[in-house]
Design an enzyme around this catalytic site. Structure first.
Site, mmCIF file in Angstrom:
data_model
loop_
_atom_site.group_PDB
_atom_site.id
_atom_site.type_symbol
_atom_site.label_atom_id
_atom_site.label_comp_id
_atom_site.label_asym_id
_atom_site.label_seq_id
_atom_site.Cartn_x
_atom_site.Cartn_y
_atom_site.Cartn_z
ATOM 1 N N GLU A 156 78.998 -131.004 -9.153
ATOM 2 C CA GLU A 156 80.211 -131.510 -8.477
ATOM 3 C C GLU A 156 79.741 -132.642 -7.578
ATOM 4 O OE1 GLU A 156 83.191 -130.714 -9.007
ATOM 5 O OE2 GLU A 156 83.357 -128.633 -9.621
ATOM 6 N N CYS A 179 85.248 -135.488 -0.791
ATOM 7 C CA CYS A 179 84.985 -136.043 -2.121
ATOM 8 C C CYS A 179 86.279 -136.509 -2.771
ATOM 9 C CB CYS A 179 84.282 -135.009 -2.989
ATOM 10 S SG CYS A 179 85.164 -133.449 -3.086
HETATM 11 P P1 NAD Z 1 73.348 -134.419 -0.726
HETATM 12 O O1 NAD Z 1 73.248 -134.714 -2.170
HETATM 13 O O2 NAD Z 1 72.540 -135.223 0.221
HETATM 14 O O3 NAD Z 1 72.968 -132.893 -0.434
HETATM 15 C C1 NAD Z 1 73.629 -131.831 -1.067
HETATM 16 C C2 NAD Z 1 72.722 -130.613 -1.035
HETATM 17 O O4 NAD Z 1 71.591 -130.844 -1.871
HETATM 18 C C3 NAD Z 1 72.168 -130.262 0.336
HETATM 19 O O5 NAD Z 1 72.181 -128.859 0.500
HETATM 20 C C4 NAD Z 1 70.744 -130.787 0.268
HETATM 21 O O6 NAD Z 1 69.856 -130.129 1.134
HETATM 22 C C5 NAD Z 1 70.399 -130.498 -1.163
HETATM 23 N N1 NAD Z 1 69.288 -131.288 -1.720
HETATM 24 C C6 NAD Z 1 68.780 -132.461 -1.283
HETATM 25 N N2 NAD Z 1 67.775 -132.855 -2.085
HETATM 26 C C7 NAD Z 1 67.646 -131.918 -3.049
HETATM 27 C C8 NAD Z 1 66.805 -131.765 -4.183
HETATM 28 N N3 NAD Z 1 65.875 -132.676 -4.490
HETATM 29 N N4 NAD Z 1 66.963 -130.693 -4.986
HETATM 30 C C9 NAD Z 1 67.918 -129.783 -4.720
HETATM 31 N N5 NAD Z 1 68.742 -129.861 -3.649
HETATM 32 C C10 NAD Z 1 68.616 -130.919 -2.828
HETATM 33 O O7 NAD Z 1 74.907 -134.496 -0.374
HETATM 34 P P2 NAD Z 1 75.589 -134.373 1.056
HETATM 35 O O8 NAD Z 1 75.339 -135.629 1.822
HETATM 36 O O9 NAD Z 1 75.244 -133.064 1.653
HETATM 37 O O10 NAD Z 1 77.137 -134.297 0.632
HETATM 38 C C11 NAD Z 1 77.940 -135.402 0.427
HETATM 39 C C12 NAD Z 1 78.138 -135.647 -1.061
HETATM 40 O O11 NAD Z 1 78.680 -134.490 -1.680
HETATM 41 C C13 NAD Z 1 79.139 -136.749 -1.322
HETATM 42 O O12 NAD Z 1 78.654 -137.582 -2.333
HETATM 43 C C14 NAD Z 1 80.364 -136.003 -1.805
HETATM 44 O O13 NAD Z 1 81.232 -136.745 -2.620
HETATM 45 C C15 NAD Z 1 79.755 -134.859 -2.526
HETATM 46 N N6 NAD Z 1 80.720 -133.778 -2.656
HETATM 47 C C16 NAD Z 1 81.259 -133.521 -3.872
HETATM 48 C C17 NAD Z 1 82.210 -132.523 -4.004
HETATM 49 C C18 NAD Z 1 82.819 -132.195 -5.329
HETATM 50 O O14 NAD Z 1 83.378 -131.123 -5.435
HETATM 51 N N7 NAD Z 1 82.741 -133.037 -6.334
HETATM 52 C C19 NAD Z 1 82.596 -131.788 -2.885
HETATM 53 C C20 NAD Z 1 82.026 -132.092 -1.662
HETATM 54 C C21 NAD Z 1 81.074 -133.085 -1.555
#
Ligand code: NAD
Length: 529
Positions: A247, A281
């Site tokens: 997502e 999002c």
């Molecule tokens: P992010 O990708 O920076 O982090 C998301 C999660 O991934 C965090 O828990 C982080 O610690 C973890 N993470 C980081 N590096 C990783 C790795 N190498 N392997 C596994 N996990 C890792 O995103 P964010 O800044 O926390 O959230 C914002 C983003 O989320 C925006 O792009 C937003 O659009 C998206 N989002 C999407 C939805 C949806 O349903 N499509 C919903 C909410 C947010």
């Protein structure tokens, strides 16, 4: 009673992550940064507990969810406080877009999971296969890993966790390092509701903890986050053939047709772009307005933005809170500056609000934007509403589809049939006619996107399907009969089969009758086996 930082810290003594309130910069608490060994051990414990949970009578499993629902309903104010403290969002949104969504999702699961998990009869059309009876059974994956972002720190991991548990899985959840306490509240409530603690374990930590979870003994991963991290996750998952749901981000367009109610639509645009400080999002990220109402629409958006109260989320009067951290604010500043340099017009906002704190950015409206600007191409996780006009429906659809993302979109018109027809032409996982974002609160609606917005779905029936693998069970009605397609090959076998094919598929009636007769005669001439 809430989970206190001390409770969590006493579980593990490793390096800690300090969580700050994005509005006040006060320390909310600290949580351990779980290492790979601890995460592997958590997944092993989950694995050991899961078989018993899956074997449990469904009513007993659902009883835990019902109890959780009661506890959450009773403690909604306290939990909303935890969400607001670590994510910064207004209390009103912690209640409406987090807690309400989760309570409703539990109700959906209670109502639908029994039927969903009931084996489904699969009727066979082929006459020879009518001698068998088929069922589709849905088996839990085992241990579902969940990695969550910070922007909906309670509703996102809760709905995914509850769906996984209801279908017989165990869960290991890695929340965002910026907002771990909301997930710890979820864990506490579920444990209080009677869930074996090994069936939901929250492993707090940074990105490395997420990467370690991917390598642990999980059977499926539900990842919600940015496209950049999503790509890394997909690569790591591919290397071990781990099924994943991704997502990811969005750049959701809003198309305002000339017959739209400008008063209603401008309110929707302002709310859709600025709620949760634009860090949704599904938020309105690009607004296309028919040229005949463009100026009126912009004026009303400007007036309504001027009425918004910007401040700390725990003040009930606050409409727009802070952004999550300064890094995110700098990205938004850069995108706004790029748009202005390329000729966009600043209608309102455009600046940080340091007198409130380092993470506050004024709700911003940009007019006359175009697709050369980063603000129209890259995800803007901040309170910015970029608007441009269009002349024809064709142009509006082309602009909406001119994006690497495809999460959601909205169309605004008084003519609902026209809106529905146009919705079919917009490439997005969800298209709402005359509303924005609310689809996330419809428990029956699948949530997810196309293109760079991700793979798979959460929520609703499709969300349930992601938590199980389909097992087809087939039972032959004539166990004492050898099957026609077994050995005994030779010319008679081939005659029998070609005759059978003609009987079933030849368009000519005479050839079908001949096929039936050829098939029956050659059966008697087949070699015994
Ligand atoms: P992010 O990708 O920076 O982090 C998301 C999660 O991934 C965090 O828990 C982080 O610690 C973890 N993470 C980081 N590096 C990783 C790795 N190498 N392997 C596994 N996990 C890792 O995103 P964010 O800044 O926390 O959230 C914002 C983003 O989320 C925006 O792009 C937003 O659009 C998206 N989002 C999407 C939805 C949806 O349903 N499509 C919903 C909410 C947010």
């Amino acid at each position: 009673m809430s989970v206190t930082p001390t409770d969590v810290a006493s579980m593990h003594s490793d390096a800690e992550i300090v969580v700050l309130n994005p509005a006040t910069q006060e320390t909310v608490g600290s949580v351990p940064n779980f290492n790979a060994e601890q995460i592997a051990a958590a997944a092993e414990r989950a694995h050991a507990a899961q078989a018993g949970w899956a074997a449990k009578d469904l009513p007993k499993r659902l009883r835990v969810l019902r109890r959780f629902q009661e506890l959450l309903c009773a403690q909604k104010d306290a939990i909303a406080g935890v969400i607001t403290r670590e994510a910064g969002k207004p209390l009103a949104e912690s209640i409406s877009t987090e807690i309400l969504v989760v309570l409703d999702a539990v109700q959906y699961l209670l109502n639908h999971v029994p039927e969903f998990l009931r084996p489904e009869h699969v009727p066979h059309a082929n006459p020879i296969m009518k001698l068998k009876r088929g069922w589709l059974c849905r088996e839990p994956y085992g241990v579902v890993g969940i990695i969550s972002p910070w922007n909906y720190p309670f509703s996102l991991p809760s709905v995914q966790t509850l769906t996984a548990l209801a279908t017989g899985n165990a869960v290991v959840l890695k929340p965002s390092e910026f907002t771990p306490f909301s997930s710890l509240e979820l864990q506490r409530l579920l444990h209080e509701a009677g869930l074996d603690p090994d069936l939901l374990q929250v492993v707090t930590g940074e990105g490395g903890a997420g990467a370690a979870l991917l390598q642990s003994r999980i059977d499926k991963l539900i990842f919600t986050g940015s496209v950049a991290t999503g790509r890394r996750v997909a690569q790591a998952a591919a290397a071990r053939l781990l099924p994943v749901v991704l997502e990811l981000g969005g750049k959701d367009p809003m198309i305002v047709l000339q017959d739209a109610d400008v008063n209603v639509t401008s309110s929707a645009a302002v709310w859709g772009a600025f709620m949760n400080a634009g860090q949704t999002c599904l938020s309105v990220e690009r607004c296309y307005v028919h040229e005949s109402i463009y100026d009126k629409f912009l004026k009303q958006c400007e007036e309504k933005t001027a009425k918004l109260t910007i401040g700390f989320g725990h003040d009930p009067a606050t409409d727009v809170g802070p952004m999550i951290h300064e890094r995110q604010l700098r990205i938004v500043q850069t995108q706004v500056a790029d748009a202005l340099n390329r000729g966009a017009r600043l209608v309102t906002g455009g600046t940080a609000l340091p007198h409130l704190g380092p993470n506050f950015f004024a709700p911003t409206i940009l007019a006359d934007v175009d697709h050369a600007m980063a603000i129209m191409r890259e995800e803007t996780f901040g309170p910015v509403l970029p608007v441009r006009s269009f002349k024809t429906e064709e142009e509006a659809v082309a602009l909406a589809n001119d994006s690497e993302f495809g999460l959601a979109a909205s169309i605004w018109t008084r003519n609902r049939a026209r809106g529905k027809a146009l919705a079919r032409r917009v490439n997005a996982g969800t298209v709402m006619v005359n509303d924005v974002i609310a689809c996330f609160g419809i428990s029956e609606a699948p949530h997810g996107g196309v293109k760079a917005s991700g793979i798979g779905r959460t929520h609703g029936r499709f969300g349930l399907e992601e938590m199980v693998w389909p097992k087809y069970v087939d039972s032959d009605r004539l166990p004492g009969m050898k099957k026609l397609w077994w050995y005994g090959y030779g010319p008679a076998f081939i005659q029998q089969m070609t005759g059978f094919i003609d009987l079933l598929f030849n368009r000519n009636l005479t050839n079908r009758i001949r096929g039936a007769s050829r098939s029956t005669q050659s059966y008697r001439q087949r070699k015994p086996f």
